[in-house]
Design a protein around this motif. Structure first.
Motif, PDB file in Angstrom:
ATOM      1  N   TYR A 180     -10.004   6.685  40.431  1.00  0.00           N
ATOM      2  CA  TYR A 180      -9.432   5.452  39.897  1.00  0.00           C
ATOM      3  C   TYR A 180      -9.826   5.287  38.440  1.00  0.00           C
ATOM      4  O   TYR A 180     -10.827   5.841  37.989  1.00  0.00           O
ATOM      5  CB  TYR A 180      -9.929   4.233  40.693  1.00  0.00           C
ATOM      6  N   LYS A 181      -9.046   4.489  37.715  1.00  0.00           N
ATOM      7  CA  LYS A 181      -9.310   4.213  36.305  1.00  0.00           C
ATOM      8  C   LYS A 181      -9.284   2.714  36.083  1.00  0.00           C
ATOM      9  O   LYS A 181      -8.354   2.024  36.505  1.00  0.00           O
ATOM     10  CB  LYS A 181      -8.260   4.881  35.427  1.00  0.00           C
ATOM     11  N   CYS A 182     -10.313   2.195  35.398  1.00  0.00           N
ATOM     12  CA  CYS A 182     -10.374   0.779  35.058  1.00  0.00           C
ATOM     13  C   CYS A 182      -9.651   0.578  33.737  1.00  0.00           C
ATOM     14  O   CYS A 182      -9.914   1.280  32.761  1.00  0.00           O
ATOM     15  CB  CYS A 182     -11.825   0.321  34.943  1.00  0.00           C
ATOM     16  N   ARG A 183      -8.734  -0.392  33.698  1.00  0.00           N
ATOM     17  CA  ARG A 183      -7.957  -0.625  32.483  1.00  0.00           C
ATOM     18  C   ARG A 183      -8.477  -1.796  31.662  1.00  0.00           C
ATOM     19  O   ARG A 183      -7.837  -2.212  30.711  1.00  0.00           O
ATOM     20  CB  ARG A 183      -6.488  -0.853  32.846  1.00  0.00           C
ATOM     21  N   HIS A 184      -9.658  -2.291  31.997  1.00  0.00           N
ATOM     22  CA  HIS A 184     -10.268  -3.371  31.225  1.00  0.00           C
ATOM     23  C   HIS A 184     -10.753  -2.790  29.893  1.00  0.00           C
ATOM     24  O   HIS A 184     -11.391  -1.748  29.860  1.00  0.00           O
ATOM     25  CB  HIS A 184     -11.432  -3.979  32.009  1.00  0.00           C
ATOM     26  N   GLN A 185     -10.477  -3.476  28.797  1.00  0.00           N
ATOM     27  CA  GLN A 185     -10.788  -2.958  27.461  1.00  0.00           C
ATOM     28  C   GLN A 185     -12.288  -2.780  27.217  1.00  0.00           C
ATOM     29  O   GLN A 185     -12.707  -1.817  26.583  1.00  0.00           O
ATOM     30  CB  GLN A 185     -10.210  -3.896  26.390  1.00  0.00           C
ATOM     31  N   ASP A 186     -13.099  -3.702  27.685  1.00  0.00           N
ATOM     32  CA  ASP A 186     -14.529  -3.682  27.386  1.00  0.00           C
ATOM     33  C   ASP A 186     -15.365  -2.941  28.423  1.00  0.00           C
ATOM     34  O   ASP A 186     -16.590  -2.913  28.314  1.00  0.00           O
ATOM     35  CB  ASP A 186     -15.050  -5.116  27.252  1.00  0.00           C
ATOM     36  N   CYS A 187     -14.752  -2.350  29.405  1.00  0.00           N
ATOM     37  CA  CYS A 187     -15.487  -1.646  30.458  1.00  0.00           C
ATOM     38  C   CYS A 187     -15.993  -0.301  29.920  1.00  0.00           C
ATOM     39  O   CYS A 187     -15.208   0.509  29.436  1.00  0.00           O
ATOM     40  CB  CYS A 187     -14.592  -1.431  31.675  1.00  0.00           C
ATOM     41  N   PRO A 188     -17.304  -0.029  30.006  1.00  0.00           N
ATOM     42  CA  PRO A 188     -17.832   1.234  29.497  1.00  0.00           C
ATOM     43  C   PRO A 188     -17.506   2.432  30.392  1.00  0.00           C
ATOM     44  O   PRO A 188     -17.626   3.576  29.969  1.00  0.00           O
ATOM     45  CB  PRO A 188     -19.339   0.990  29.445  1.00  0.00           C
ATOM     46  N   ARG A 189     -17.068   2.173  31.593  1.00  0.00           N
ATOM     47  CA  ARG A 189     -16.775   3.250  32.538  1.00  0.00           C
ATOM     48  C   ARG A 189     -15.270   3.474  32.578  1.00  0.00           C
ATOM     49  O   ARG A 189     -14.511   2.551  32.816  1.00  0.00           O
ATOM     50  CB  ARG A 189     -17.284   2.829  33.910  1.00  0.00           C
ATOM     51  N   SER A 190     -14.834   4.698  32.361  1.00  0.00           N
ATOM     52  CA  SER A 190     -13.397   4.927  32.330  1.00  0.00           C
ATOM     53  C   SER A 190     -12.844   5.253  33.714  1.00  0.00           C
ATOM     54  O   SER A 190     -11.885   4.632  34.166  1.00  0.00           O
ATOM     55  CB  SER A 190     -13.063   6.053  31.356  1.00  0.00           C
ATOM     56  N   THR A 191     -13.423   6.216  34.419  1.00  0.00           N
ATOM     57  CA  THR A 191     -12.929   6.572  35.741  1.00  0.00           C
ATOM     58  C   THR A 191     -14.061   6.489  36.760  1.00  0.00           C
ATOM     59  O   THR A 191     -15.236   6.586  36.412  1.00  0.00           O
ATOM     60  CB  THR A 191     -12.337   7.995  35.765  1.00  0.00           C
ATOM     61  N   PHE A 192     -13.684   6.336  38.025  1.00  0.00           N
ATOM     62  CA  PHE A 192     -14.668   6.283  39.103  1.00  0.00           C
ATOM     63  C   PHE A 192     -13.990   6.647  40.412  1.00  0.00           C
ATOM     64  O   PHE A 192     -12.776   6.687  40.506  1.00  0.00           O
ATOM     65  CB  PHE A 192     -15.322   4.901  39.203  1.00  0.00           C
ATOM     66  N   MET A 193     -14.813   6.938  41.416  1.00  0.00           N
ATOM     67  CA  MET A 193     -14.341   7.189  42.769  1.00  0.00           C
ATOM     68  C   MET A 193     -15.041   6.215  43.700  1.00  0.00           C
ATOM     69  O   MET A 193     -16.152   5.770  43.425  1.00  0.00           O
ATOM     70  CB  MET A 193     -14.638   8.624  43.191  1.00  0.00           C
ATOM     71  N   ARG A 194     -14.402   5.887  44.798  1.00  0.00           N
ATOM     72  CA  ARG A 194     -15.012   4.963  45.757  1.00  0.00           C
ATOM     73  C   ARG A 194     -16.059   5.661  46.599  1.00  0.00           C
ATOM     74  O   ARG A 194     -17.055   5.062  46.986  1.00  0.00           O
ATOM     75  CB  ARG A 194     -13.943   4.345  46.635  1.00  0.00           C
ATOM     76  N   GLN A 195     -15.841   6.929  46.914  1.00  0.00           N
ATOM     77  CA  GLN A 195     -16.800   7.689  47.713  1.00  0.00           C
ATOM     78  C   GLN A 195     -17.049   9.020  47.008  1.00  0.00           C
ATOM     79  O   GLN A 195     -16.146   9.849  46.900  1.00  0.00           O
ATOM     80  CB  GLN A 195     -16.261   7.957  49.110  1.00  0.00           C
ATOM     81  N   TYR A 196     -18.271   9.217  46.544  1.00  0.00           N
ATOM     82  CA  TYR A 196     -18.618  10.449  45.867  1.00  0.00           C
ATOM     83  C   TYR A 196     -19.048  11.501  46.878  1.00  0.00           C
ATOM     84  O   TYR A 196     -19.632  11.185  47.913  1.00  0.00           O
ATOM     85  CB  TYR A 196     -19.750  10.205  44.867  1.00  0.00           C
ATOM     86  N   ALA A 197     -18.779  12.761  46.562  1.00  0.00           N
ATOM     87  CA  ALA A 197     -19.164  13.850  47.450  1.00  0.00           C
ATOM     88  C   ALA A 197     -20.644  14.193  47.276  1.00  0.00           C
ATOM     89  O   ALA A 197     -21.302  14.645  48.212  1.00  0.00           O
ATOM     90  CB  ALA A 197     -18.308  15.088  47.163  1.00  0.00           C
ATOM     91  N   TYR A 198     -21.195  13.953  46.093  1.00  0.00           N
ATOM     92  CA  TYR A 198     -22.588  14.293  45.797  1.00  0.00           C
ATOM     93  C   TYR A 198     -23.369  13.011  45.526  1.00  0.00           C
ATOM     94  O   TYR A 198     -22.944  12.160  44.750  1.00  0.00           O
ATOM     95  CB  TYR A 198     -22.638  15.226  44.584  1.00  0.00           C
ATOM     96  N   ARG A 199     -24.514  12.861  46.179  1.00  0.00           N
ATOM     97  CA  ARG A 199     -25.312  11.637  46.059  1.00  0.00           C
ATOM     98  C   ARG A 199     -25.792  11.380  44.639  1.00  0.00           C
ATOM     99  O   ARG A 199     -26.044  10.240  44.258  1.00  0.00           O
ATOM    100  CB  ARG A 199     -26.539  11.721  46.967  1.00  0.00           C
ATOM    101  N   GLY A 200     -25.940  12.407  43.827  1.00  0.00           N
ATOM    102  CA  GLY A 200     -26.449  12.251  42.469  1.00  0.00           C
ATOM    103  C   GLY A 200     -25.525  11.468  41.561  1.00  0.00           C
ATOM    104  O   GLY A 200     -25.935  11.000  40.503  1.00  0.00           O
ATOM    105  N   TYR A 201     -24.277  11.284  41.945  1.00  0.00           N
ATOM    106  CA  TYR A 201     -23.328  10.523  41.133  1.00  0.00           C
ATOM    107  C   TYR A 201     -23.400   9.023  41.388  1.00  0.00           C
ATOM    108  O   TYR A 201     -22.850   8.252  40.610  1.00  0.00           O
ATOM    109  CB  TYR A 201     -21.896  10.989  41.397  1.00  0.00           C
TER     110      TYR A 201
END
Length: 92
Positions: A29-50
């Motif tokens: 997913y991608k956040c379209r908020h202008q001030d958000c420092p995070r561009s993309t994310f996933m709801r469930q990561y495959a690796y715990r380190g993320y």
């Protein structure tokens, strides 16, 4: 059929759009908020380190004097992940 709202884990905004799939086939997913420092994310990561929670635990354990190998063993991540997380600059 029920629709589940997807919220950005960083800013909490609901202006989120689909942004392709990961190598494991999970939805990105991608956040379209202008001030958000995070561009993309996933709801469930495959690796715990993320996971942001695990990243914060790495920093907390380092501040309490735990070693790199000990931290990696307790959190079930690789020592390279621990080192990379500790090298990142932190906002004050």
């Amino acid at each position: 059929m029920a629709l589940e709202a997807v919220l950005c884990p960083c800013c909490g905004g609901s202006d989120v759009v689909k942004h392709g799939r990961s190598a494991e086939g999970k939805q990105r997913y991608k956040c379209r908020h202008q001030d958000c420092p995070r561009s993309t994310f996933m709801r469930q990561y495959a690796y715990r380190g993320y996971l942001p929670k695990v990243k914060q635990q790495i920093v907390d354990m380092a501040l309490n004097g735990s070693g790199i190998r000990d931290t990696a063993r307790v959190l079930h991540v690789s020592p390279t992940t621990v080192i990379d997380q500790l090298k990142k600059p932190r906002p004050i």
